[in-house]
Design a protein around this motif. Structure first.
Motif, PDB file in Angstrom:
ATOM      1  N   LEU A   1     107.757  -6.961  15.340  1.00  0.00           N
ATOM      2  CA  LEU A   1     107.619  -5.943  16.387  1.00  0.00           C
ATOM      3  C   LEU A   1     108.644  -4.827  16.144  1.00  0.00           C
ATOM      4  N   GLU A   2     108.186  -3.591  16.216  1.00  0.00           N
ATOM      5  CA  GLU A   2     109.086  -2.450  16.002  1.00  0.00           C
ATOM      6  C   GLU A   2     109.829  -2.176  17.306  1.00  0.00           C
ATOM      7  N   GLY A   3     111.033  -2.697  17.419  1.00  0.00           N
ATOM      8  CA  GLY A   3     111.790  -2.578  18.656  1.00  0.00           C
ATOM      9  C   GLY A   3     112.351  -1.171  18.847  1.00  0.00           C
ATOM     10  N   VAL A   4     112.403  -0.742  20.096  1.00  0.00           N
ATOM     11  CA  VAL A   4     113.000   0.558  20.422  1.00  0.00           C
ATOM     12  C   VAL A   4     114.512   0.482  20.191  1.00  0.00           C
ATOM     13  N   THR A   5     115.093  -0.665  20.515  1.00  0.00           N
ATOM     14  CA  THR A   5     116.531  -0.839  20.310  1.00  0.00           C
ATOM     15  C   THR A   5     116.830  -0.848  18.804  1.00  0.00           C
ATOM     16  N   ARG A   6     116.014  -1.545  18.036  1.00  0.00           N
ATOM     17  CA  ARG A   6     116.161  -1.582  16.568  1.00  0.00           C
ATOM     18  C   ARG A   6     116.174  -0.172  16.001  1.00  0.00           C
TER      19      ARG A   6
ATOM     20  N   GLU B   1     105.724 -17.200   2.479  1.00  0.00           N
ATOM     21  CA  GLU B   1     106.683 -17.932   1.634  1.00  0.00           C
ATOM     22  C   GLU B   1     107.746 -18.684   2.426  1.00  0.00           C
ATOM     23  N   GLN B   2     107.780 -18.481   3.716  1.00  0.00           N
ATOM     24  CA  GLN B   2     108.863 -19.043   4.572  1.00  0.00           C
ATOM     25  C   GLN B   2     110.213 -18.657   3.967  1.00  0.00           C
ATOM     26  N   ARG B   3     110.288 -17.477   3.467  1.00  0.00           N
ATOM     27  CA  ARG B   3     111.462 -17.089   2.690  1.00  0.00           C
ATOM     28  C   ARG B   3     112.179 -15.877   3.281  1.00  0.00           C
ATOM     29  N   TRP B   4     111.437 -14.989   3.925  1.00  0.00           N
ATOM     30  CA  TRP B   4     112.023 -13.725   4.377  1.00  0.00           C
ATOM     31  C   TRP B   4     112.309 -13.761   5.876  1.00  0.00           C
ATOM     32  N   VAL B   5     113.478 -13.244   6.234  1.00  0.00           N
ATOM     33  CA  VAL B   5     113.867 -13.200   7.648  1.00  0.00           C
ATOM     34  C   VAL B   5     112.977 -12.199   8.380  1.00  0.00           C
ATOM     35  N   GLU B   6     112.433 -12.577   9.532  1.00  0.00           N
ATOM     36  CA  GLU B   6     111.617 -11.642  10.318  1.00  0.00           C
ATOM     37  C   GLU B   6     112.346 -11.234  11.596  1.00  0.00           C
ATOM     38  N   GLU B   7     112.259 -12.025  12.651  1.00  0.00           N
ATOM     39  CA  GLU B   7     112.917 -11.662  13.906  1.00  0.00           C
ATOM     40  C   GLU B   7     113.025 -12.896  14.783  1.00  0.00           C
ATOM     41  N   LEU B   8     113.633 -12.727  15.969  1.00  0.00           N
ATOM     42  CA  LEU B   8     113.658 -13.820  16.939  1.00  0.00           C
ATOM     43  C   LEU B   8     112.374 -13.735  17.772  1.00  0.00           C
ATOM     44  N   GLY B   9     112.186 -14.669  18.694  1.00  0.00           N
ATOM     45  CA  GLY B   9     110.975 -14.665  19.511  1.00  0.00           C
ATOM     46  C   GLY B   9     110.824 -13.401  20.339  1.00  0.00           C
ATOM     47  N   GLY B  10     111.933 -12.762  20.716  1.00  0.00           N
ATOM     48  CA  GLY B  10     111.848 -11.556  21.546  1.00  0.00           C
ATOM     49  C   GLY B  10     112.885 -10.515  21.201  1.00  0.00           C
ATOM     50  N   MET B  11     113.450 -10.586  20.004  1.00  0.00           N
ATOM     51  CA  MET B  11     114.466  -9.605  19.608  1.00  0.00           C
ATOM     52  C   MET B  11     114.437  -9.387  18.101  1.00  0.00           C
ATOM     53  N   ASN B  12     114.812  -8.186  17.666  1.00  0.00           N
ATOM     54  CA  ASN B  12     114.966  -7.910  16.237  1.00  0.00           C
ATOM     55  C   ASN B  12     116.358  -8.361  15.783  1.00  0.00           C
ATOM     56  N   VAL B  13     116.552  -8.377  14.464  1.00  0.00           N
ATOM     57  CA  VAL B  13     117.799  -8.908  13.899  1.00  0.00           C
ATOM     58  C   VAL B  13     118.471  -7.876  12.984  1.00  0.00           C
ATOM     59  N   TYR B  14     119.789  -7.858  13.039  1.00  0.00           N
ATOM     60  CA  TYR B  14     120.606  -7.011  12.153  1.00  0.00           C
ATOM     61  C   TYR B  14     121.724  -7.835  11.543  1.00  0.00           C
TER      62      TYR B  14
ATOM     63  N   SER C   1     129.379 -10.128   7.558  1.00  0.00           N
ATOM     64  CA  SER C   1     130.484 -10.343   8.504  1.00  0.00           C
ATOM     65  C   SER C   1     130.008 -10.501   9.944  1.00  0.00           C
ATOM     66  N   GLU C   2     128.845  -9.901  10.260  1.00  0.00           N
ATOM     67  CA  GLU C   2     128.344  -9.995  11.633  1.00  0.00           C
ATOM     68  C   GLU C   2     126.823 -10.092  11.586  1.00  0.00           C
ATOM     69  N   VAL C   3     126.265 -10.822  12.530  1.00  0.00           N
ATOM     70  CA  VAL C   3     124.809 -10.887  12.697  1.00  0.00           C
ATOM     71  C   VAL C   3     124.549 -10.717  14.192  1.00  0.00           C
ATOM     72  N   PHE C   4     123.571  -9.882  14.525  1.00  0.00           N
ATOM     73  CA  PHE C   4     123.245  -9.757  15.954  1.00  0.00           C
ATOM     74  C   PHE C   4     121.752  -9.538  16.143  1.00  0.00           C
ATOM     75  N   ALA C   5     121.314  -9.815  17.364  1.00  0.00           N
ATOM     76  CA  ALA C   5     119.925  -9.583  17.750  1.00  0.00           C
ATOM     77  C   ALA C   5     119.901  -8.436  18.737  1.00  0.00           C
ATOM     78  N   CYS C   6     118.765  -7.729  18.813  1.00  0.00           N
ATOM     79  CA  CYS C   6     118.719  -6.592  19.732  1.00  0.00           C
ATOM     80  C   CYS C   6     117.353  -6.461  20.388  1.00  0.00           C
ATOM     81  N   GLY C   7     117.378  -5.984  21.632  1.00  0.00           N
ATOM     82  CA  GLY C   7     116.143  -5.769  22.388  1.00  0.00           C
ATOM     83  C   GLY C   7     116.488  -5.200  23.755  1.00  0.00           C
ATOM     84  N   THR C   8     115.501  -4.728  24.464  1.00  0.00           N
ATOM     85  CA  THR C   8     115.726  -4.071  25.749  1.00  0.00           C
ATOM     86  C   THR C   8     116.440  -4.968  26.755  1.00  0.00           C
ATOM     87  N   ALA C   9     116.032  -6.234  26.830  1.00  0.00           N
ATOM     88  CA  ALA C   9     116.551  -7.107  27.886  1.00  0.00           C
ATOM     89  C   ALA C   9     118.050  -7.324  27.744  1.00  0.00           C
ATOM     90  N   ALA C  10     118.498  -7.714  26.545  1.00  0.00           N
ATOM     91  CA  ALA C  10     119.904  -8.066  26.372  1.00  0.00           C
ATOM     92  C   ALA C  10     120.694  -7.007  25.605  1.00  0.00           C
TER      93      ALA C  10
END
Ligand SMILES: Cc1ncc(COP(=O)(O)O)c(C=O)c1O
Length: 371
Positions: A271-276, A240-253, A310-319
């Motif tokens: 991708l089920e991130g360990v940081t997520r 649907e191009q409607r639902w938020v998924e993730e970035l190319g290499g990070m999950n989103v909160y 109020s806040e949006v962030f991405a998460c993953g091992t690298a950053a």
């Protein structure tokens, strides 16, 4: 029977001076240590020929299956040196489990968790001198000096044949690369382009596997975002191009005004991130309710505009955690809060880093000592 990763030492490792020169400013993914872990699987004999060998190129027949059919998977995790000199991994069992899930999806053989961990332990032991000093000092100064040894376990179809079927020969390898702080000049919020033109993965596809094709298919979207002046791309669902998924290499909160910490639910395309996963556990310690559910793009953008998000962030091992300061789709820009790093984002980031570098207690037993 578990695999042994005995050391076949490099005859000409880098000198202490050469290594020190690299560790002054290692960057990310550009320098590699003196050794690598290897093992080979065949459909007749299973896993064998495991060892720590000198780092060096593979010789590949032009018909090697991975070059044609992309049957490969990888992982990414870091080794952290603590102030007392000890070396630790963060939840490596989760990377082992994810590598097994990726292997199943890509019709590759699974590597047992104990063998995955043994390969990493043996590589770190052989190349301990390459694990940079961790962090010094406290607060912002320590964050910008945080270094680690990035580990890249991977597996690929190494049988030479042309034909679409699962490879009967597979090579496993783990290489290591000293990594400087991801944000060398401090943490700055990134600008995100929301792609509704390109998708990273679709239902029934390989989005939940850590396989190279997912990243190859994200490159054009990333290049277009960069051309428009954005740092990274956020992907939406393919149906649907409607639902938020993730970035190319990070999950989103996202953080909401009613104290929820919301992340897109695992739908098989993310991708089920360990940081997520770790953040879902940490949320309650910050007085937040962790929520996994579908988030529509319009809900996100309207929430940002109204201030409810109020806040949006991405998460993953690298950053670890990257604040998102602005999102844009074709129809306009949406600045998150004042566009700077939010309180929850900073606090979670600090908590994770303190855990990883041994500056905070580890109530969840997430850290695993290697040396
Ligand atoms: C597509 C994608 N999503 C999310 C992540 C975050 O995963 P992790 O927290 O395990 O590094 C990664 C990085 O591995 C990734 O490549």
């Amino acid at each position: 029977m578990s695999l042994a990763f005995d050391l076949r030492p490099h005859p000409h490792p880098r000198t202490a001076e050469e290594r020190a020169a690299i560790l002054v400013d290692p960057g990310f993914g550009v320098h590699f240590t003196d050794h690598m872990a290897v093992a080979t699987w065949t459909s007749t004999d299973g896993w064998a020929d495991s060892a720590i060998v000198p780092y060096g190129p593979f010789t590949l027949d032009p018909a090697t299956a991975v070059l044609h059919y992309a049957q490969e998977i990888f992982e990414g995790l870091k080794a952290y040196r603590h102030a007392d000199g000890s070396v630790w991994l963060f939840r490596p069992d989760q990377n082992a489990a994810r590598m097994s899930r990726s292997a199943r999806r890509m019709a590759l053989p699974e590597l047992a968790e104990e063998d995955f961990l043994a390969s990493i332990d043996a590589l770190i032991s052989a190349d301990e001198a390459w694990v940079p000093a961790g962090a010094s000092g406290t607060g912002a100064a320590s964050e910008s000096s945080e270094q680690s040894l990035y580990l890249r376990p991977f597996m690929f179809a190494s049988e030479s044949f042309l034909g679409v079927r699962a490879s009967r020969r597979v090579t496993y390898c783990c290489i290591a690369s000293p990594a400087g702080p991801y944000f060398a000049s401090g943490v700055h919020p990134v600008r995100i382009w929301v792609s509704t033109t390109y998708n990273r993965s679709g239902p029934g596809g390989t989005g939940a596997a850590k396989t190279g094709g997912n990243y190859a298919s994200s490159l054009l979207a990333q290049a277009e975002a960069a051309e428009k002046g954005f740092d990274q791309v956020m992907f939406t669902d393919a149906v649907e191009q409607r639902w938020v998924e993730e970035l190319g290499g990070m999950n989103v909160y996202l953080v909401t005004a009613d104290h929820e910490l919301v992340t897109p639910a695992l739908s098989g395309t993310i991708l089920e991130g360990v940081t997520r996963d770790s953040i879902l556990t940490l949320a309650r310690e910050f007085g937040l309710t962790p929520v996994e559910r579908q988030i529509s793009l319009s809900e996100l953008l309207e929430g940002i505009d109204s201030g409810f998000v109020s806040e949006v962030f991405a998460c993953g091992t690298a950053a670890v955690i990257t604040p998102i300061g602005l999102l844009a789709d074709g129809e306009g820009d949406h600045k998150v809060g004042a566009g700077d790093t939010g309180e929850v984002t900073s606090a979670l980031r600090k908590n994770l880093l303190d855990l990883q570098y041994g500056r905070a207690a580890d109530p969840h037993g997430w850290m695993r000592r290697v040396l």
